[in-house]
Write a protein that holds these residues in place. Structure first.
Motif, PDB file in Angstrom:
ATOM      1  N   LEU A 141       0.827  -1.197   0.000  1.00  0.00           N
ATOM      2  CA  LEU A 141       0.000   0.000   0.000  1.00  0.00           C
ATOM      3  C   LEU A 141       0.866   1.254   0.000  1.00  0.00           C
ATOM      4  N   ASP A 142       0.298   2.336  -0.532  1.00  0.00           N
ATOM      5  CA  ASP A 142       0.915   3.655  -0.418  1.00  0.00           C
ATOM      6  C   ASP A 142      -0.174   4.696  -0.644  1.00  0.00           C
ATOM      7  N   THR A 143       0.075   5.931  -0.213  1.00  0.00           N
ATOM      8  CA  THR A 143      -0.882   7.010  -0.383  1.00  0.00           C
ATOM      9  C   THR A 143      -0.218   8.205  -1.031  1.00  0.00           C
ATOM     10  N   TYR A 144      -1.043   8.991  -1.743  1.00  0.00           N
ATOM     11  CA  TYR A 144      -0.616  10.268  -2.324  1.00  0.00           C
ATOM     12  C   TYR A 144      -1.849  11.141  -2.422  1.00  0.00           C
ATOM     13  N   GLN A 145      -1.809  12.262  -1.682  1.00  0.00           N
ATOM     14  CA  GLN A 145      -2.970  13.142  -1.620  1.00  0.00           C
ATOM     15  C   GLN A 145      -4.195  12.319  -1.227  1.00  0.00           C
ATOM     16  N   ASP A 146      -5.246  12.277  -2.067  1.00  0.00           N
ATOM     17  CA  ASP A 146      -6.462  11.536  -1.715  1.00  0.00           C
ATOM     18  C   ASP A 146      -6.443  10.083  -2.159  1.00  0.00           C
ATOM     19  N   LEU A 147      -5.362   9.650  -2.813  1.00  0.00           N
ATOM     20  CA  LEU A 147      -5.328   8.326  -3.432  1.00  0.00           C
ATOM     21  C   LEU A 147      -4.722   7.275  -2.514  1.00  0.00           C
ATOM     22  N   LEU A 148      -5.269   6.071  -2.588  1.00  0.00           N
ATOM     23  CA  LEU A 148      -4.668   4.890  -1.974  1.00  0.00           C
ATOM     24  C   LEU A 148      -4.277   3.944  -3.100  1.00  0.00           C
ATOM     25  N   LEU A 149      -3.030   3.542  -3.101  1.00  0.00           N
ATOM     26  CA  LEU A 149      -2.454   2.685  -4.136  1.00  0.00           C
ATOM     27  C   LEU A 149      -2.322   1.276  -3.601  1.00  0.00           C
ATOM     28  N   VAL A 150      -2.849   0.289  -4.367  1.00  0.00           N
ATOM     29  CA  VAL A 150      -2.815  -1.110  -3.934  1.00  0.00           C
ATOM     30  C   VAL A 150      -2.239  -1.974  -5.054  1.00  0.00           C
ATOM     31  N   PRO A 151      -0.955  -2.309  -5.006  1.00  0.00           N
ATOM     32  CA  PRO A 151      -0.441  -3.306  -5.954  1.00  0.00           C
ATOM     33  C   PRO A 151      -1.019  -4.669  -5.609  1.00  0.00           C
ATOM     34  N   ASP A 152      -1.606  -5.310  -6.597  1.00  0.00           N
ATOM     35  CA  ASP A 152      -2.248  -6.607  -6.405  1.00  0.00           C
ATOM     36  C   ASP A 152      -1.430  -7.643  -7.160  1.00  0.00           C
ATOM     37  N   LEU A 153      -0.969  -8.653  -6.450  1.00  0.00           N
ATOM     38  CA  LEU A 153      -0.093  -9.658  -7.052  1.00  0.00           C
ATOM     39  C   LEU A 153      -0.737 -10.337  -8.254  1.00  0.00           C
ATOM     40  N   ALA A 154      -2.063 -10.253  -8.351  1.00  0.00           N
ATOM     41  CA  ALA A 154      -2.785 -10.857  -9.469  1.00  0.00           C
ATOM     42  C   ALA A 154      -2.858  -9.891 -10.650  1.00  0.00           C
ATOM     43  N   SER A 155      -1.725  -9.354 -11.030  1.00  0.00           N
ATOM     44  CA  SER A 155      -1.490  -8.660 -12.301  1.00  0.00           C
ATOM     45  C   SER A 155      -2.137  -7.287 -12.460  1.00  0.00           C
ATOM     46  N   ARG A 156      -2.393  -6.575 -11.356  1.00  0.00           N
ATOM     47  CA  ARG A 156      -2.986  -5.254 -11.536  1.00  0.00           C
ATOM     48  C   ARG A 156      -2.585  -4.294 -10.419  1.00  0.00           C
ATOM     49  N   VAL A 165       2.432  -8.392 -14.624  1.00  0.00           N
ATOM     50  CA  VAL A 165       2.460  -9.830 -14.361  1.00  0.00           C
ATOM     51  C   VAL A 165       2.147 -10.075 -12.890  1.00  0.00           C
ATOM     52  N   HIS A 166       3.054  -9.687 -11.989  1.00  0.00           N
ATOM     53  CA  HIS A 166       2.820  -9.868 -10.553  1.00  0.00           C
ATOM     54  C   HIS A 166       3.330  -8.657  -9.776  1.00  0.00           C
ATOM     55  N   PRO A 167       2.571  -7.569  -9.708  1.00  0.00           N
ATOM     56  CA  PRO A 167       2.996  -6.411  -8.906  1.00  0.00           C
ATOM     57  C   PRO A 167       3.087  -6.766  -7.431  1.00  0.00           C
ATOM     58  N   HIS A 168       4.288  -6.783  -6.918  1.00  0.00           N
ATOM     59  CA  HIS A 168       4.536  -7.142  -5.518  1.00  0.00           C
ATOM     60  C   HIS A 168       4.561  -5.903  -4.637  1.00  0.00           C
ATOM     61  N   ASP A 169       4.987  -4.789  -5.207  1.00  0.00           N
ATOM     62  CA  ASP A 169       5.029  -3.533  -4.472  1.00  0.00           C
ATOM     63  C   ASP A 169       4.900  -2.387  -5.460  1.00  0.00           C
ATOM     64  N   ALA A 170       4.396  -1.261  -4.980  1.00  0.00           N
ATOM     65  CA  ALA A 170       4.328  -0.048  -5.784  1.00  0.00           C
ATOM     66  C   ALA A 170       4.310   1.137  -4.834  1.00  0.00           C
ATOM     67  N   CYS A 171       4.851   2.254  -5.280  1.00  0.00           N
ATOM     68  CA  CYS A 171       4.857   3.443  -4.446  1.00  0.00           C
ATOM     69  C   CYS A 171       4.788   4.692  -5.309  1.00  0.00           C
ATOM     70  N   PHE A 172       4.326   5.780  -4.699  1.00  0.00           N
ATOM     71  CA  PHE A 172       4.313   7.086  -5.342  1.00  0.00           C
ATOM     72  C   PHE A 172       5.631   7.804  -5.084  1.00  0.00           C
ATOM     73  N   ASP A 173       6.029   8.681  -6.005  1.00  0.00           N
ATOM     74  CA  ASP A 173       7.084   9.643  -5.688  1.00  0.00           C
ATOM     75  C   ASP A 173       6.407  10.969  -5.354  1.00  0.00           C
TER      76      ASP A 173
END
Length: 365
Positions: A275-290, A334-342
């Motif tokens: 998980l990560d946040t930026y302003q009003d957004l919540l980011l969820v990398p899902d290992l099932a390709s999205r 394919v398999h997003p394990h992690d993601a983050c905002f800059d």
């Protein structure tokens, strides 16, 4: 670490004017000229230009299953590999400048178990927080050059772990084992540590790294977990800060007070990983390709990098898609394990693939 592209008409819809429109996460190829071809994900106020070959390693190093990614305040990007236990001199953490050029590497002590990675600002300094699982079963605080500030092992004071788990870690899994996955940072300077593959607990530590308490444990009911893989402090505007946990194998997110009391559960995910946040957004990398984006009310804005055809291709691929990079497609994950905002709202994605894959999603609106 790359892919071949299917015929564009397999996954694009073109307008009468000759431009392309991205559908709910499906990629669009935008071309301003014969030499300008861009892959765009999302729509409306949430459009991103995708670069899959963003980070490049020097020839003396190899990609060894990318796991997590973090960005410091100056835009430098840190990527941790699980690494190969038999290559003890190979670094597990790599640093890239804001343009994707290799800068430095370190972290050979995490080879074979490198997992979680976060950057934290503390006063005028920045530090890396690192977890390692498998046979290593440890977590550590480093400076940005890789020097160790402290390193710790299973919190035996929690009464969650088998005898010797902190002093003699071995590659043994179970609910009485310590297999930490990632961090979230308490506003008071302390932190939370998810034991995602072990006891399914979230441990809380103070600013000096002393264990305070834990919550969770195995289960499907609210407040319990089945693989609490990632976590973050949800302090988006208008919210009382809370701990949000990616309860991966239960296919849901759970929110807790900073003291660990359950607040809310949200379903509708597949394998939410971090998980990560930026302003009003919540980011969820899902290992099932999205990659999923939620708005301030936790309404799904988009599932980026996946559509029904790609989801089906992922499920039916033999051998598995993660093992056949020649079948990967532009704008697909394919398999997003992690993601983050800059700091600009751009997104970096690290995927759980042996050949390594780090993508940049540049925000266009």
């Amino acid at each position: 670490m790359r892919f071949s592209r299917q015929t564009r008409r397999d996954f694009l819809r073109t307008t009468a004017a000759g431009t392309t429109v991205a559908l709910f996460g499906a990629p669009a190829i935008h071309a301003d000229s014969k030499t300008d071809s861009r892959v765009i994900l999302g729509s409306g106020d949430h459009k991103y230009e995708v670069t899959h070959n963003w980070a490049r390693l020097p020839s003396e190093f190899t990609w060894q299953t990318t796991h997590n990614v973090a960005v410091d305040k100056d835009g430098f990007v840190y990527v941790i590999h699980e690494g190969r236990a038999d290559q003890t001199d190979h670094p597990s953490i790599f640093v890239f400048d804001p343009k994707g050029k290799y800068v430095r590497s370190f972290g050979k002590q995490f080879q074979g178990g490198g997992h979680g990675l976060e950057v934290r600002q503390e006063g005028t300094d920045q530090f890396l927080y690192v977890t390692a699982y498998q046979h290593l079963k440890t977590f550590a605080k480093l400076d940005l050059n890789g020097e160790t500030v402290w390193q710790k092992y299973a919190p035996m004071i929690s009464k969650c772990y088998a005898e010797g788990e902190a002093t003699n870690p071995e590659k043994v899994w179970g609910r009485n084992r310590f297999l930490p996955t990632n961090f979230a940072f308490h506003p008071d300077g302390g932190f939370y540590l998810a034991d995602g593959y072990g006891a399914y607990q979230v441990h809380r530590y103070d600013k000096n790294g002393l264990w305070l308490s834990a919550f969770g444990g195995e289960g499907k009911e609210d407040g319990k977990f089945k693989l609490p893989h990632g976590l973050w402090i949800d302090d988006r505007p208008g919210r009382e800060p809370s701990v949000v946990v990616a309860d991966r194998a239960n296919a849901r997110l759970q929110w807790f007070t900073l003291e660990g009391k359950h607040l809310q559960t949200m379903t509708g995910f597949i394998l939410p990983a971090n998980l990560d946040t930026y302003q009003d957004l919540l980011l969820v990398p899902d290992l099932a390709s999205r990659i999923t984006l939620l708005d301030k009310n936790n309404k799904v804005i988009a599932h980026l990098g996946q559509d029904p055809e790609w989801e089906k291709a992922m499920k039916t691929a033999k051998p598995r898609m993660r093992e056949t990079p020649n079948k990967w497609q532009a704008g697909r994950f394919v398999h997003p394990h992690d993601a983050c905002f800059d700091q600009n709202g751009d997104i970096f994605v690290a995927e759980w693939v042996a050949t390594g894959r780090v993508s940049k999603l540049k925000r266009l609106s």
